[in-house]
Design an enzyme around this catalytic site. Structure first.
Site, PDB file in Angstrom:
ATOM      1  N   ASP A   1     -45.325  10.971  -1.928  1.00  0.00           N
ATOM      2  CA  ASP A   1     -44.570  10.493  -0.775  1.00  0.00           C
ATOM      3  C   ASP A   1     -43.689  11.621  -0.243  1.00  0.00           C
ATOM      4  OD1 ASP A   1     -43.288   8.481   0.928  1.00  0.00           O
ATOM      5  OD2 ASP A   1     -43.872   7.038  -0.607  1.00  0.00           O
TER       6      ASP A   1
ATOM      7  N   ASN B   1     -40.725   5.039 -22.102  1.00  0.00           N
ATOM      8  CA  ASN B   1     -39.664   5.489 -23.015  1.00  0.00           C
ATOM      9  C   ASN B   1     -38.598   4.422 -23.263  1.00  0.00           C
ATOM     10  OD1 ASN B   1     -38.478   5.496 -20.553  1.00  0.00           O
ATOM     11  ND2 ASN B   1     -37.627   7.557 -20.673  1.00  0.00           N
TER      12      ASN B   1
ATOM     13  N   HIS C   1     -44.621  -1.996  -0.850  1.00  0.00           N
ATOM     14  CA  HIS C   1     -43.318  -2.202  -1.486  1.00  0.00           C
ATOM     15  C   HIS C   1     -42.236  -2.680  -0.515  1.00  0.00           C
ATOM     16  CE1 HIS C   1     -43.143   1.656   0.434  1.00  0.00           C
ATOM     17  NE2 HIS C   1     -41.847   1.749   0.182  1.00  0.00           N
ATOM     18  N   ASP C   2     -42.568  -2.817   0.752  1.00  0.00           N
ATOM     19  CA  ASP C   2     -41.583  -3.261   1.748  1.00  0.00           C
ATOM     20  C   ASP C   2     -41.854  -4.666   2.265  1.00  0.00           C
ATOM     21  OD1 ASP C   2     -40.250  -0.779   1.731  1.00  0.00           O
ATOM     22  OD2 ASP C   2     -41.633   0.052   3.207  1.00  0.00           O
TER      23      ASP C   2
ATOM     24  N   ASP D   1     -36.626   2.523 -21.374  1.00  0.00           N
ATOM     25  CA  ASP D   1     -35.340   2.401 -20.670  1.00  0.00           C
ATOM     26  C   ASP D   1     -35.398   1.349 -19.557  1.00  0.00           C
ATOM     27  OD1 ASP D   1     -36.882   3.621 -18.759  1.00  0.00           O
ATOM     28  OD2 ASP D   1     -35.564   5.356 -18.462  1.00  0.00           O
TER      29      ASP D   1
ATOM     30  N   ASP E   1     -43.325   1.481 -18.144  1.00  0.00           N
ATOM     31  CA  ASP E   1     -42.234   2.221 -18.791  1.00  0.00           C
ATOM     32  C   ASP E   1     -42.755   2.772 -20.111  1.00  0.00           C
ATOM     33  OD1 ASP E   1     -39.862   3.125 -19.860  1.00  0.00           O
ATOM     34  OD2 ASP E   1     -39.085   1.123 -20.328  1.00  0.00           O
TER      35      ASP E   1
ATOM     36  N   ASP F   1     -42.192   5.112 -15.456  1.00  0.00           N
ATOM     37  CA  ASP F   1     -42.111   6.578 -15.405  1.00  0.00           C
ATOM     38  C   ASP F   1     -43.509   7.189 -15.299  1.00  0.00           C
ATOM     39  OD1 ASP F   1     -43.034   6.450 -18.128  1.00  0.00           O
ATOM     40  OD2 ASP F   1     -40.966   5.961 -18.683  1.00  0.00           O
TER      41      ASP F   1
ATOM     42  N   GLU G   1     -46.725   6.511   7.478  1.00  0.00           N
ATOM     43  CA  GLU G   1     -46.169   5.186   7.718  1.00  0.00           C
ATOM     44  C   GLU G   1     -45.804   5.128   9.199  1.00  0.00           C
ATOM     45  OE1 GLU G   1     -42.478   2.263   6.413  1.00  0.00           O
ATOM     46  OE2 GLU G   1     -42.144   4.402   6.631  1.00  0.00           O
TER      47      GLU G   1
HETATM   48  C1  GLC Z   1     -39.917   3.486   4.481  1.00  0.00           C
HETATM   49  C2  GLC Z   1     -40.147   3.067   3.058  1.00  0.00           C
HETATM   50  C3  GLC Z   1     -39.033   2.154   2.649  1.00  0.00           C
HETATM   51  C4  GLC Z   1     -37.728   2.904   2.770  1.00  0.00           C
HETATM   52  C5  GLC Z   1     -37.561   3.486   4.155  1.00  0.00           C
HETATM   53  C6  GLC Z   1     -36.479   4.515   4.160  1.00  0.00           C
HETATM   54  O1  GLC Z   1     -39.972   2.409   5.351  1.00  0.00           O
HETATM   55  O2  GLC Z   1     -41.405   2.492   2.925  1.00  0.00           O
HETATM   56  O3  GLC Z   1     -39.191   1.672   1.343  1.00  0.00           O
HETATM   57  O4  GLC Z   1     -36.656   2.040   2.501  1.00  0.00           O
HETATM   58  O5  GLC Z   1     -38.722   4.148   4.582  1.00  0.00           O
HETATM   59  O6  GLC Z   1     -36.897   5.660   3.457  1.00  0.00           O
END
Ligand code: GLC
Length: 552
Positions: free
Chosen positions: A108, A28, A331-332, A30, A26, A34, A269
């Site tokens: 992405d 700034n 991240h999933d 908040d 971060d 960013d 993905e």
């Molecule tokens: C993909 C992303 C995930 C998101 C999902 C819907 O699986 O990696 O984080 O929730 O798509 O966009």
């Protein structure tokens, strides 16, 4: 000249690193990360010297304007930056600064769905005869008013993949949250709009895309109640399936578009655990995705045989000319350290994660790292009142741990997710000067990989005759060889000297080990502790790679 992969090969031979912008830095105050924050931390990722991590590219999770129902994966404008993350000028600055450090940037692309606040959806839901109506997937209620079929959202907490739009009395499809209506990819307007989006970012200079939900984006033309049988256990079996021929045609058209530009790539993905289907996303003529994410390690039990088999299967099934890739975290999914921790024992989890890292960074294939992996971040504890994600993924998204200051140095304000209490000890600053730290191990492995053709691009050959708990392989390019042995078992394993000499590595060998105090020249047999892995390579410094010479 910094050693590393040559242009053209950067996505094959480089190491890629996922930045989750909300959680990296971060700038700034908040409490939300960013783009300017990411720019300020680029030297950690690669400053051209082995003091830095040495990665070759970053994948940025979404930073586009979004109501944040799915933390940016619900996009309300594909060609701008959410004010929480900065501005397009901040993006250009990040891209420019990254390129100066020879760091590629991929962004992405989220084509399966938009936000329900995207202007396209606002128009589509305004009336049944709105010109944008057909940009989304609508269906009449069943006779009793129920949803048209039994498809489910990916998130169990959401339930059905259909929500009734009361004003127009039809259901719209959403594979994820209700705030993420699925696009109708049979509509030519949708296709044209996305081509423009691709060009918008390519013209700005991005090096490629990570394509969200690449394996499901095109839905069947006719909706029916069919439940697809996939290799995914649980509720996901009931998700809306894809029209595969049409989906592959779409990916081919994007590949052709990317090929109009120099040196760009797409990684998809492809959340499928059937390897034969996974490899189909490279295209039968290598004309679809450059890389299809192989997530198999995320589900592999901790055993030499399970990991060996993932690699052997991928190597066997990949079409000619296609390139593998591997990942341990994103991240999933729960972070590797926590996933590998038997009974929550993080110390052992870290030992195993070190070994998995050695494997990831020495296999034939592009390694994708997840921010914080290089310091051995574990899943962060989230008190019930701080839970924000409908998919239960907050723990793996806690703030990057930079130093022992407040909030791990991530932010001066209360962060959107609490920094892990471990941040005071597990952080970049604490690990930088410690030769035994996870960070030092990652740096050693990555910089070794950068300087050795055998590791970057060499062939892969399993080592036969390894003890049952050991996964061993040789990488080879020209006369250069490197050998890897990974002990997944709970007992020490001895690799006889003949095995090392038999692999033809030469006689001046050095060892990079995941255990403490074992680094250095190799002499005689090697004893591996439980959960210890070693890379054995010639101790001579390699010549600069041919492509490096050409560049420098
Ligand atoms: C993909 C992303 C995930 C998101 C999902 C819907 O699986 O990696 O984080 O929730 O798509 O966009």
């Amino acid at each position: 000249m910094t050693p590393g992969p040559a242009p053209g090969d950067w996505w094959r031979h480089g190491v890629l690193y996922q930045v989750y912008p909300r959680s990296f830095q971060d700038s700034n105050g908040d409490g939300v990360g960013d783009l300017a924050g990411i720019t300020s931390r680029l030297d950690h990722l690669n400053d051209g010297t082995p003091d830095s991590l040495g990665i070759d590219g970053i994948w940025l999770s979404p930073f586009y304007p979004s109501p944040m129902a799915d933390f940016g994966y619900d996009v309300a404008d594909y060609c701008d930056v959410d004010p929480r993350f900065g501005t397009l000028a901040d993006f250009d600055e990040l891209l420019g600064q990254a390129h100066e450090r020879a760091i590629r940037v991929i962004v992405d692309l989220v084509p399966n769905h938009t936000s329900d606040e995207h202007p396209w959806f606002l128009e589509a839901r305004a009336s049944r005869d709105n010109p944008r109506r057909d940009w989304y997937v609508w269906a009449d209620p069943a006779a009793d008013g129920a949803p048209p079929n039994d498809w489910r959202s990916a998130f169990p907490a959401v339930g059905r993949a259909w929500t009734l739009d009361r004003r127009t009395d039809q259901y719209y499809l959403h594979s994820f949250t209700r705030e993420q209506p699925d696009l109708n990819w049979w509509n030519p307007g949708v296709r044209r709009a996305f081509e423009q989006i691709l060009r918008f970012w390519l013209d700005r200079g991005v090096d490629g895309f990570r394509i969200d939900v690449a394996h499901r984006t095109v839905k069947p033309r006719e909706l029916h109640g069919h439940i697809p049988v996939e290799n995914i256990p649980g509720v996901l079996d009931l998700m809306p399936p894809a029209d595969e021929p049409e989906l592959h045609a779409l990916l081919r058209s994007w590949r052709a578009l990317l090929d109009e530009y120099d040196d760009r790539m797409a990684v998809g993905e492809v959340f499928l655990f059937d390897p034969a289907r996974l490899v189909s996303f490279y295209g039968s003529a290598n004309d679809e995705l450059h890389l299809a994410f192989n997530f198999s390690f995320l589900r592999a039990p901790w055993s030499a045989e399970a990991f060996r088999r993932v690699v052997a299967t991928f190597e066997r099934l990949l079409p000619k000319g296609a390139w593998p890739d591997y990942t341990l975290s994103n991240h999933d999914n729960s972070r590797a350290v926590s996933r590998y921790a038997p009974d929550g024992d993080l110390e052992r989890g870290r030992k195993r994660a070190r070994m998995a890292a050695l494997m990831l960074l020495t296999l034939r294939g592009t390694p994708f790292l997840y921010y914080g992996e290089e310091i051995g971040m574990a899943d962060g504890p989230i008190p019930p009142e701080r839970v924000v994600d409908v998919g239960g993924r907050d723990s793996e998204r806690t703030p990057m741990q930079w130093d022992a200051s407040r909030n791990g140095g991530f932010s001066t304000a209360d962060p959107w997710l609490p920094a892990s209490p471990e941040a005071s000890s597990v952080n970049v600053e604490a690990q930088r000067a410690d030769p035994d730290s996870m960070l030092s191990l990652y740096r050693r492995l990555i910089w070794s990989r950068r300087s050795r053709a055998a590791l970057q691009s060499g062939t892969y050959r399993e080592l036969p005759g390894m003890p049952a708990d050991c996964f061993g392989y040789v990488r080879e390019a020209g006369t250069e060889r490197a050998l890897v042995c990974l002990n997944f078992g709970s007992k020490p394993i001895r690799i006889p000297e003949e095995e090392l000499t038999g692999a033809g590595l030469g006689d001046q060998l050095r060892v990079i080990s995941t255990g403490a105090g074992r680094e250095g020249p190799a002499r005689g047999a090697i004893e591996l502790e439980p959960d210890e892995g070693v890379l054995v390579e010639p101790s001579t410094r390699p010549e600069p790679l041919a492509e490096e010479r050409a560049r420098g």
